[in-house]
Design an enzyme around this catalytic site. Sequence first.
Site, PDB file in Angstrom:
ATOM      1  N   ASN A   9       1.878  43.297 105.134  1.00 16.32           N
ATOM      2  CA  ASN A   9       1.966  44.589 105.835  1.00 16.32           C
ATOM      3  C   ASN A   9       0.719  45.388 105.465  1.00 16.32           C
ATOM      4  OD1 ASN A   9       2.586  47.034 106.951  1.00 16.32           O
ATOM      5  ND2 ASN A   9       4.195  47.568 105.474  1.00 16.32           N
ATOM      6  N   TRP A  10      -0.220  45.407 106.388  1.00 16.74           N
ATOM      7  CA  TRP A  10      -1.492  46.084 106.099  1.00 16.74           C
ATOM      8  C   TRP A  10      -1.377  47.606 106.131  1.00 16.74           C
ATOM      9  CZ3 TRP A  10      -5.933  43.172 109.142  1.00 16.74           C
ATOM     10  CH2 TRP A  10      -6.150  41.923 108.531  1.00 16.74           C
ATOM     11  N   LYS A  11      -0.266  48.093 106.638  1.00 15.84           N
ATOM     12  CA  LYS A  11      -0.080  49.555 106.794  1.00 15.84           C
ATOM     13  C   LYS A  11      -1.276  50.122 107.566  1.00 15.84           C
ATOM     14  CE  LYS A  11       2.532  49.511 102.562  1.00 15.84           C
ATOM     15  NZ  LYS A  11       3.249  50.262 101.586  1.00 15.84           N
ATOM     16  N   HIS A  95      10.580  50.542 108.635  1.00 15.65           N
ATOM     17  CA  HIS A  95       9.970  50.646 107.300  1.00 15.65           C
ATOM     18  C   HIS A  95      10.215  52.048 106.768  1.00 15.65           C
ATOM     19  CE1 HIS A  95       7.095  50.721 104.046  1.00 15.65           C
ATOM     20  NE2 HIS A  95       6.962  49.401 104.167  1.00 15.65           N
ATOM     21  N   GLU A  97       8.513  54.032 105.084  1.00 14.14           N
ATOM     22  CA  GLU A  97       7.416  55.001 105.235  1.00 14.14           C
ATOM     23  C   GLU A  97       7.464  55.646 106.611  1.00 14.14           C
ATOM     24  OE1 GLU A  97       4.112  52.500 104.188  1.00 14.14           O
ATOM     25  OE2 GLU A  97       4.663  52.568 102.072  1.00 14.14           O
ATOM     26  N   GLU A 167      13.842  46.372 100.723  1.00 20.09           N
ATOM     27  CA  GLU A 167      12.716  47.102 100.131  1.00 20.09           C
ATOM     28  C   GLU A 167      13.233  48.346  99.426  1.00 20.09           C
ATOM     29  OE1 GLU A 167       8.925  45.766 102.020  1.00 20.09           O
ATOM     30  OE2 GLU A 167       9.403  47.688 102.904  1.00 20.09           O
ATOM     31  N   GLY A 173       4.909  50.259  96.596  1.00 20.25           N
ATOM     32  CA  GLY A 173       3.634  50.862  96.228  1.00 20.25           C
ATOM     33  C   GLY A 173       3.612  51.504  94.847  1.00 20.25           C
ATOM     34  N   SER A 212       6.166  46.027  95.603  1.00 19.74           N
ATOM     35  CA  SER A 212       5.305  45.668  94.476  1.00 19.74           C
ATOM     36  C   SER A 212       5.359  44.186  94.106  1.00 19.74           C
ATOM     37  CB  SER A 212       5.637  46.546  93.255  1.00 19.74           C
ATOM     38  OG  SER A 212       5.379  47.905  93.555  1.00 19.74           O
TER      39      SER A 212
HETATM   40  C1  PEP Z   1       5.601  47.465 101.898  1.00 22.90           C
HETATM   41  O1  PEP Z   1       4.875  48.339 102.354  1.00 22.90           O
HETATM   42  O2  PEP Z   1       6.435  46.962 102.632  1.00 22.90           O
HETATM   43  C2  PEP Z   1       5.436  47.066 100.513  1.00 22.90           C
HETATM   44  C3  PEP Z   1       6.302  46.249 100.022  1.00 22.90           C
HETATM   45  O3  PEP Z   1       4.363  47.584  99.837  1.00 22.90           O
HETATM   46  P1  PEP Z   1       3.876  47.165  98.348  1.00 22.90           P
HETATM   47  O4  PEP Z   1       3.834  45.675  98.292  1.00 22.90           O
HETATM   48  O5  PEP Z   1       2.554  47.806  98.209  1.00 22.90           O
HETATM   49  O6  PEP Z   1       4.904  47.719  97.394  1.00 22.90           O
END
Ligand code: PEP
Length: 255
Positions: A9-11, A95, A97, A167, A173, A212
């Site tokens: 997931n490049w966001k 997601h 976010e 998640e 993050g 993470s």
């Molecule tokens: C995500 O954005 O779905 C995610 C898991 O981010 P990270 O790996 O940076 O925690």
Amino acid sequence: MSKKLVVANWKMHGNLVVNQQLITSYVQKLLPFKNIQVVVCVPYPYLAQAQLLLGQTDIAWGAQNLSKDIEGAYTGEVSVRMLKDFGATYVIIGHSERATAYCESDENIATKFMQAITHGLTPILCVGETLIEREAGVMERVVAKQIDTIIQMYGAGIFADTVISYEPIWAIGTGLAATPDQAQSMHEFIRNRISIHDKSAAQRLKILYGGSVNPQNAVQLFVMQDIDGGLVGRCSLNTDEFEGICRAASEISPS
Ligand code: PEP
């Protein structure tokens, strides 16, 4: 055990030059891992670039959101048909976010989930609790509500051949991943929740862990019975780290 799935997931990161380097190096470095499926979820404007660079490879690509509507006066929205025009086969839905920043309701997320399936895209539904909810011990109730909304609207059978990513919001993050036991326990809960209504759908569903994931913790997470792979944010922007995560998945995935 089914083939592991690793989703990047490049966001909202990247540009044409950086993406070209990243994708080229993904293609080279991930080539040996033939027994896993890798998916890259890019920002909308780069879907054409992903299609161009990944079209002849085993790496699939997708988007990070889609509209709940198909066409019309919805300024700024992107429909499932538009994603398909660029060869996307996966789409992240709900997601945290987005759900938090753009006030997405469980019902909206459920409609998007159905929309993706109806048009042949594999949805990756994100579910998870906040730290306050975990500390209050209500994490299963929170995740159950997110899943039950879809079951009530469309039936549990809709989960067959789709992906749920657990998640925990406190792990995204932050560098503080859930422990393998915490993740496994929630993954088992999710599978059972769907299995009560539809055993076959629950078995055909892939459940990823996201939050993470890094090359150091990936093996311990992916080896757990109900963890079918990972959704990776930060580490997907660094090819060496992403390669380490894919290697971990490949070591465990059936050949
Ligand atoms: C995500 O954005 O779905 C995610 C898991 O981010 P990270 O790996 O940076 O925690």
